[in-house]
Design an enzyme around this catalytic site. Structure first.
Site, short mmCIF file in Angstrom:
data_model
loop_
_atom_site.label_atom_id
_atom_site.label_comp_id
_atom_site.label_asym_id
_atom_site.label_seq_id
_atom_site.Cartn_x
_atom_site.Cartn_y
_atom_site.Cartn_z
N LYS A 48 -5.38 3.34 -2.48
CA LYS A 48 -4.86 2.83 -1.55
C LYS A 48 -5.52 2.47 -0.16
O LYS A 48 -5.36 1.44 0.68
CB LYS A 48 -3.62 3.53 -1.18
CG LYS A 48 -2.53 3.49 -2.26
CD LYS A 48 -1.98 1.77 -2.64
CE LYS A 48 -0.80 2.00 -3.68
NZ LYS A 48 -0.28 0.78 -3.88
N SER A 67 0.89 -1.25 -0.08
CA SER A 67 0.10 0.07 0.06
C SER A 67 0.74 1.24 -0.09
O SER A 67 1.73 1.38 -0.70
CB SER A 67 -0.92 -0.04 1.07
OG SER A 67 -1.69 1.14 1.13
N TYR A 101 -5.25 8.40 -5.93
CA TYR A 101 -4.24 7.55 -5.34
C TYR A 101 -4.79 7.07 -3.95
O TYR A 101 -4.65 5.78 -3.50
CB TYR A 101 -2.75 8.16 -5.24
CG TYR A 101 -1.75 6.94 -4.84
CD1 TYR A 101 -1.40 6.13 -5.69
CD2 TYR A 101 -1.12 7.53 -3.60
CE1 TYR A 101 0.00 5.31 -5.20
CE2 TYR A 101 -0.02 6.39 -3.31
CZ TYR A 101 0.28 5.46 -3.98
OH TYR A 101 1.45 4.52 -3.95
N1 NAP Z 1 8.12 4.72 -4.68
C1 NAP Z 1 7.22 5.38 -3.62
O1 NAP Z 1 7.38 6.27 -3.10
C2 NAP Z 1 5.96 4.48 -3.03
C3 NAP Z 1 5.60 4.85 -1.89
C4 NAP Z 1 4.55 4.19 -1.33
C5 NAP Z 1 3.90 2.94 -2.09
N2 NAP Z 1 4.49 2.75 -3.39
C6 NAP Z 1 3.75 1.70 -4.05
O2 NAP Z 1 5.03 0.81 -4.18
C7 NAP Z 1 4.53 -0.29 -5.48
C8 NAP Z 1 5.56 -0.29 -6.42
O3 NAP Z 1 6.15 0.89 -6.80
P1 NAP Z 1 7.54 1.64 -7.04
O4 NAP Z 1 7.54 2.76 -6.25
O5 NAP Z 1 8.44 0.51 -7.09
O6 NAP Z 1 7.28 2.17 -8.57
P2 NAP Z 1 7.78 1.74 -10.16
O7 NAP Z 1 9.26 1.47 -10.02
O8 NAP Z 1 7.29 2.75 -11.04
O9 NAP Z 1 7.21 0.16 -10.32
C9 NAP Z 1 5.85 0.04 -10.29
C10 NAP Z 1 5.70 -1.32 -10.99
O10 NAP Z 1 4.24 -1.65 -11.23
C11 NAP Z 1 4.20 -1.99 -12.74
N3 NAP Z 1 2.69 -1.62 -13.13
C12 NAP Z 1 2.00 -0.51 -13.21
N4 NAP Z 1 0.81 -0.92 -13.73
C13 NAP Z 1 0.71 -2.20 -13.97
C14 NAP Z 1 -0.42 -2.92 -14.33
N5 NAP Z 1 -1.62 -2.60 -14.71
N6 NAP Z 1 0.21 -4.33 -14.73
C15 NAP Z 1 1.14 -4.77 -13.88
N7 NAP Z 1 2.18 -3.90 -13.65
C16 NAP Z 1 1.84 -2.73 -13.49
C17 NAP Z 1 4.94 -1.01 -13.33
O11 NAP Z 1 5.34 -1.93 -14.90
P3 NAP Z 1 5.55 -1.00 -15.90
O12 NAP Z 1 7.23 -1.13 -15.79
O13 NAP Z 1 5.09 -2.17 -17.05
O14 NAP Z 1 5.12 0.23 -16.05
C18 NAP Z 1 6.42 -1.47 -12.42
O15 NAP Z 1 7.01 -2.57 -12.61
C19 NAP Z 1 3.28 0.72 -5.86
O16 NAP Z 1 2.10 -0.20 -5.63
C20 NAP Z 1 3.31 2.00 -5.54
O17 NAP Z 1 2.11 2.53 -5.17
C21 NAP Z 1 5.59 3.42 -3.87
#
Ligand code: NAP
Length: 284
Positions: A152, A134, A148
């Site tokens: 979440k 989340s 968003y």
């Molecule tokens: N980074 C932060 O600050 C943060 C903070 C809190 C929570 N989060 C959460 O952490 C999780 C991972 O994000 P991240 O920070 O690692 O960002 P990220 O590097 O952008 O990774 C996101 C991943 O989700 C994939 N994705 C998006 N839409 C998709 C779909 N419809 N089907 C399958 N895969 C999909 C992307 O694939 P593609 O390459 O194909 O787009 C990518 O592999 C998310 O749920 C995000 O909300 C992140």
């Protein structure tokens, strides 16, 4: 002990980092992603311990097919990680219908599809743990992040129910709440045309801070994925795991404020009970 993990969204960020760390420690990973070629390097290095499948989590039928195939190929899956997701920065008025649909389809419905597809298998094997990624934004709220937050907060409410339903089957669930972290998240953020009316409001200020890079990303992505592995390794699995000083502080402030407001309205809450019903004692 070596485990087998199923992970969504493994092309970058937490999903890719988690996959790398797990393979390095000897675990098996069913890595799913929209662009399987993004893992060609890991496939070459780790052979059969990495099972890869194309998966867009918004496609419920594809989710069911891939989850079934993963269990069939790997036999047992110990941990299912619902990680795929993205953010949208736009005030409630600025986002388009399509942007709203896409973020709810991915972060909320996509996670629901994966949990529904995995549960029959986890029940059949009699054990397993779901890690639902989340966000601090699953318990706090900022202007310009409404959709968003809807995704979440929505998945957190759903997961609270799931956790209670699956506990009798020996299956656990933990909601992981990372704070702001430098991953691909920033570059994948969806934005919409800014309305000048919101320019000098909190929504406009937060949008500017994100767009001009002054919004601090204080957490280490490798430490976040390490914490997820340590959690499973420890066997001590709470319903929620806050990760990051920002998550800890902001969620805490939000909970304290909510509790104070909740208690301030105790008399109003009790005032609507039917006269012929005796209320159990309340704690405030
Ligand atoms: N980074 C932060 O600050 C943060 C903070 C809190 C929570 N989060 C959460 O952490 C999780 C991972 O994000 P991240 O920070 O690692 O960002 P990220 O590097 O952008 O990774 C996101 C991943 O989700 C994939 N994705 C998006 N839409 C998709 C779909 N419809 N089907 C399958 N895969 C999909 C992307 O694939 P593609 O390459 O194909 O787009 C990518 O592999 C998310 O749920 C995000 O909300 C992140």
């Amino acid at each position: 002990m070596a485990r087998t993990w199923f992970i969504t969204g493994t092309s970058s960020g937490f999903g890719r980092g988690l996959t790398e760390q797990l393979l390095a420690r000897g675990d098996r990973v069913a890595a799913t992603l929209r662009r399987p070629e993004a893992l060609d390097d890991l496939r070459a290095a780790h052979g059969e311990r990495l099972w890869v499948a194309r998966l867009d989590v918004t496609d419920a039928e594809q989710v069911r097919g891939v989850v079934d195939e993963a269990f069939a190929a790997l036999g047992t899956i110990d941990v299912v990680v619902n990680n795929a997701g993205f953010g949208i920065i736009a005030s409630v008025e600025e986002a388009t219908d399509e942007q709203i649909r896409q973020v709810i389809d991915t972060n909320l419905l996509g996670s629901i599809h994966v949990i529904r597809a995995a549960l029959p298998h986890l029940r059949a094997q009699g054990h397993g743990h779901i890690l639902q990624v989340s966000s601090a934004g699953g318990q706090t709220a900022y202007p310009s992040f409404g959709y968003y937050h809807a995704s979440k907060w929505g998945i957190e409410g759903f997961c609270e129910t799931v956790a209670r339903e699956i506990e009798p089957f020996g299956i656990g669930l933990t909601i992981v709440e990372p704070g702001a972290t430098p991953t691909g998240f920033g570059s994948a953020l969806t934005t919409s045309a800014a309305m000048p009316e919101y320019d000098r409001t909190p929504a406009g200020e937060i949008r500017r801070a994100v767009e001009n890079g002054t919004f601090q990303l204080a957490n280490d992505p490798a430490k976040i994925t390490r914490a997820m592995i340590d959690l499973i390794e420890s066997g001590d699995t709470p319903l929620r795991l806050p990760l990051g000083a920002d998550t800890y502080n902001h969620v805490r402030a939000s909970l304290v404020a909510r509790l104070a407001e909740h208690d301030a309205h105790r008399d109003a809450a009790l005032s609507v009970v039917r006269d012929d019903v005796t209320v159990a004692s309340t704690t405030a």
